[in-house]
Write a protein that holds these residues in place. Structure first.
Motif, mmCIF file in Angstrom:
data_model
loop_
_atom_site.group_PDB
_atom_site.id
_atom_site.type_symbol
_atom_site.label_atom_id
_atom_site.label_comp_id
_atom_site.label_asym_id
_atom_site.label_seq_id
_atom_site.Cartn_x
_atom_site.Cartn_y
_atom_site.Cartn_z
ATOM 1 N N ALA A 80 37.373 25.341 29.574
ATOM 2 C CA ALA A 80 36.611 25.042 30.975
ATOM 3 C C ALA A 80 37.658 25.325 31.848
ATOM 4 O O ALA A 80 37.406 25.719 33.114
ATOM 5 N N THR A 81 39.159 24.861 31.815
ATOM 6 C CA THR A 81 40.026 25.193 32.824
ATOM 7 C C THR A 81 40.201 26.820 33.016
ATOM 8 O O THR A 81 40.307 27.029 34.340
ATOM 9 N N LYS A 82 40.303 27.458 31.831
ATOM 10 C CA LYS A 82 40.194 29.055 32.270
ATOM 11 C C LYS A 82 38.966 29.329 33.170
ATOM 12 O O LYS A 82 39.267 30.208 34.017
ATOM 13 N N LEU A 83 37.956 28.943 32.620
ATOM 14 C CA LEU A 83 36.812 29.452 33.653
ATOM 15 C C LEU A 83 36.895 29.068 34.967
ATOM 16 O O LEU A 83 36.360 29.699 35.930
ATOM 17 N N ALA A 84 37.350 27.760 35.162
ATOM 18 C CA ALA A 84 37.472 27.280 36.559
ATOM 19 C C ALA A 84 38.331 28.183 37.345
ATOM 20 O O ALA A 84 38.318 28.411 38.705
ATOM 21 N N GLY A 85 39.358 28.584 36.760
ATOM 22 C CA GLY A 85 40.348 29.524 37.526
ATOM 23 C C GLY A 85 39.955 31.016 37.749
ATOM 24 O O GLY A 85 40.382 31.688 38.628
ATOM 25 N N GLN A 86 38.746 31.448 36.924
ATOM 26 C CA GLN A 86 38.564 32.944 37.154
ATOM 27 C C GLN A 86 37.549 32.923 38.414
ATOM 28 O O GLN A 86 36.753 31.877 38.855
ATOM 29 N N SER A 87 37.475 34.155 38.966
ATOM 30 C CA SER A 87 36.283 34.461 39.918
ATOM 31 C C SER A 87 35.288 35.094 39.064
ATOM 32 O O SER A 87 35.369 35.456 38.084
ATOM 33 N N GLY A 88 34.183 35.520 39.934
ATOM 34 C CA GLY A 88 32.879 35.746 39.125
ATOM 35 C C GLY A 88 32.953 37.293 38.618
ATOM 36 O O GLY A 88 31.808 38.082 38.349
ATOM 37 N N LEU A 89 33.756 38.015 39.247
ATOM 38 C CA LEU A 89 34.029 39.573 38.880
ATOM 39 C C LEU A 89 33.874 39.762 37.371
ATOM 40 O O LEU A 89 34.283 39.029 36.541
ATOM 41 N N ASP A 90 33.272 41.250 37.122
ATOM 42 C CA ASP A 90 33.210 41.580 35.842
ATOM 43 C C ASP A 90 34.791 41.693 35.136
ATOM 44 O O ASP A 90 35.457 42.420 35.807
ATOM 45 N N ILE A 91 34.499 41.432 33.974
ATOM 46 C CA ILE A 91 35.972 41.691 33.353
ATOM 47 C C ILE A 91 35.828 42.989 32.693
ATOM 48 O O ILE A 91 35.450 43.282 31.600
ATOM 49 N N ILE A 92 36.279 43.889 33.514
ATOM 50 C CA ILE A 92 36.284 45.353 33.132
ATOM 51 C C ILE A 92 37.620 46.035 33.493
ATOM 52 O O ILE A 92 38.333 45.582 34.110
ATOM 53 N N ARG A 93 37.974 47.133 33.174
ATOM 54 C CA ARG A 93 39.030 47.761 33.588
ATOM 55 C C ARG A 93 39.012 48.065 34.948
ATOM 56 O O ARG A 93 37.784 48.715 35.486
ATOM 57 N N ILE A 94 40.062 47.741 35.813
ATOM 58 C CA ILE A 94 39.983 48.100 37.253
ATOM 59 C C ILE A 94 40.381 49.461 37.257
ATOM 60 O O ILE A 94 41.600 49.750 36.768
ATOM 61 N N ARG A 95 39.774 50.351 38.093
ATOM 62 C CA ARG A 95 40.188 51.632 38.068
ATOM 63 C C ARG A 95 41.382 51.996 39.074
ATOM 64 O O ARG A 95 42.308 52.536 38.801
ATOM 65 N N LYS A 96 41.265 51.564 40.310
ATOM 66 C CA LYS A 96 42.630 51.404 41.068
ATOM 67 C C LYS A 96 42.911 49.980 41.420
ATOM 68 O O LYS A 96 42.067 49.170 41.911
ATOM 69 N N PRO A 97 44.148 49.767 41.729
ATOM 70 C CA PRO A 97 44.835 48.825 41.840
ATOM 71 C C PRO A 97 44.839 48.139 43.514
ATOM 72 O O PRO A 97 45.374 47.302 43.947
ATOM 73 N N PHE A 98 44.090 49.233 44.007
ATOM 74 C CA PHE A 98 44.260 49.226 45.681
ATOM 75 C C PHE A 98 42.727 49.351 46.264
ATOM 76 O O PHE A 98 41.848 49.938 45.467
ATOM 77 N N HIS A 99 42.469 49.011 46.954
ATOM 78 C CA HIS A 99 41.082 49.168 47.832
ATOM 79 C C HIS A 99 41.052 48.949 49.231
ATOM 80 O O HIS A 99 41.623 48.073 49.946
ATOM 81 N N THR A 100 40.529 50.020 50.211
ATOM 82 C CA THR A 100 40.318 49.663 51.454
ATOM 83 C C THR A 100 38.892 49.986 51.911
ATOM 84 O O THR A 100 38.333 50.594 51.439
ATOM 85 N N ASP A 101 38.547 49.206 52.848
ATOM 86 C CA ASP A 101 37.303 49.488 53.523
ATOM 87 C C ASP A 101 37.457 50.515 54.613
ATOM 88 O O ASP A 101 36.418 51.235 54.978
ATOM 89 N N ASN A 102 38.572 50.646 55.382
ATOM 90 C CA ASN A 102 38.739 51.861 56.258
ATOM 91 C C ASN A 102 39.836 52.809 55.848
ATOM 92 O O ASN A 102 40.975 52.474 56.128
ATOM 93 N N PRO A 103 39.595 53.662 54.895
ATOM 94 C CA PRO A 103 40.934 54.658 54.367
ATOM 95 C C PRO A 103 41.291 55.354 55.358
ATOM 96 O O PRO A 103 42.502 55.891 55.344
#
Lengths: 130, 149
Positions: free
Chosen positions: A81-104
């Motif tokens: 339960a503590t592990k679930l409480a610390g997670q966010s709801g994002l899917d647990i899949i491989r992240i393609r890029k460790p960065f993201h911008t809205d204005n590249p």
């Protein structure tokens, strides 16, 4: 400020089944302490018959995660339960890029006409009336 | 008394064969043909796929570097410079940008890339003057080296 992404935790277990023993012990001993330590998570405890004991976690972005807690001890359920409480709801899949911008691009993304003379694209004012 | 192994007349059945098979098949679901359905073919395909993915991690670095170099070459040719001239003159002007960043600048920041190309061109001309002019002209401005000690 930190906003906990876990909205609610639903503990569904059977009052008589054997594999829900850990869940029942968790409810008797550790559920109140868990609820006090995580005041922004709502903990629902609903007994139901005839199904495996489940821990349903719902997050602010709408994802629902179900974890089976059959044949788990009370401490293991607390850890889960503590592990679930610390997670966010994002899917647990491989992240393609460790960065993201809205204005590249600040200067405007390259297109095939960026470095060509502007006579190709711009139609200037007509100098002679035609 | 201590019993180390079960008695000889005790038999046991394999009851979770389905889940053991599914563990392998779940990695093969996006394959083509019968290897996404049949376990015997899927085992071989999944093992080969995992081996190829480990080996490809080394190739990926080479592939991406070649991709960046192609992009920088195309962008610098638009500004009238060839790739070896561009890179060597940038290094001589102490601009230590790696190829990944220069390629990203060429795509998303074309004006910055144009200024980098102009810098490389100017440094190239100063290099020619220093080599061919033989001492009478003053030293080039962009040929000066800054020492960070």
């Amino acid at each position: 400020r930190y906003v906990r992404q876990l909205q609610r935790l639903q503990l569904l277990f059977s009052p008589t089944a054997g594999d829900a023993r850990g869940a029942r012990q968790f409810v008797e001993e550790a559920a109140l302490d868990f609820a006090r330590q995580h005041p922004d998570v709502v903990l629902y405890i609903s007994p139901r018959f005839g199904a495996a004991p489940l821990l349903l976690a719902e997050y602010l972005n709408g994802t629902v995660r179900e974890e089976l807690i059959a044949n788990k001890t009370s401490e293991e359920i607390v850890q889960l339960a503590t592990k679930l409480a610390g997670q966010s709801g994002l899917d647990i899949i491989r992240i393609r890029k460790p960065f993201h911008t809205d204005n590249p691009s600040v200067q405007g993304q390259w297109h095939p006409l960026t470095n060509k003379p502007s006579a190709l694209t711009v139609r200037g004012p007509r100098l002679q009336a035609q | 008394m201590v019993v180390l192994s079960a008695a000889l007349w005790l038999r046991s059945r394999l009851t979770d064969r389905f889940w053991r098979v599914q563990e392998v098949l779940k990695h093969a679901r996006h394959f083509r043909g019968r290897k996404n359905r049949c376990y015997k073919l899927a085992v071989r395909s999944v093992r080969r796929a995992l081996v190829k993915s480990t080996k490809a991690r080394r190739e990926k670095k080479r592939f991406l570097r070649a991709l960046w170099i192609t992009r920088i070459e195309a962008a610098s040719l638009e500004h009238g410079l060839k790739y070896p001239a561009f890179i060597s003159n940038l290094l001589k002007s102490q601009v230590e940008l790696n190829r990944k960043m220069i390629a990203d600048l060429a795509i998303y920041e074309p004006k910055t890339f144009k200024s980098l190309a102009a810098l490389a061109q100017r440094r190239r001309q100063e290099g020619f003057l220093a080599a061919l002019g033989d001492g009478k002209e003053p030293e080039g401005i962009f040929s000066r080296i800054v020492h960070h000690y």
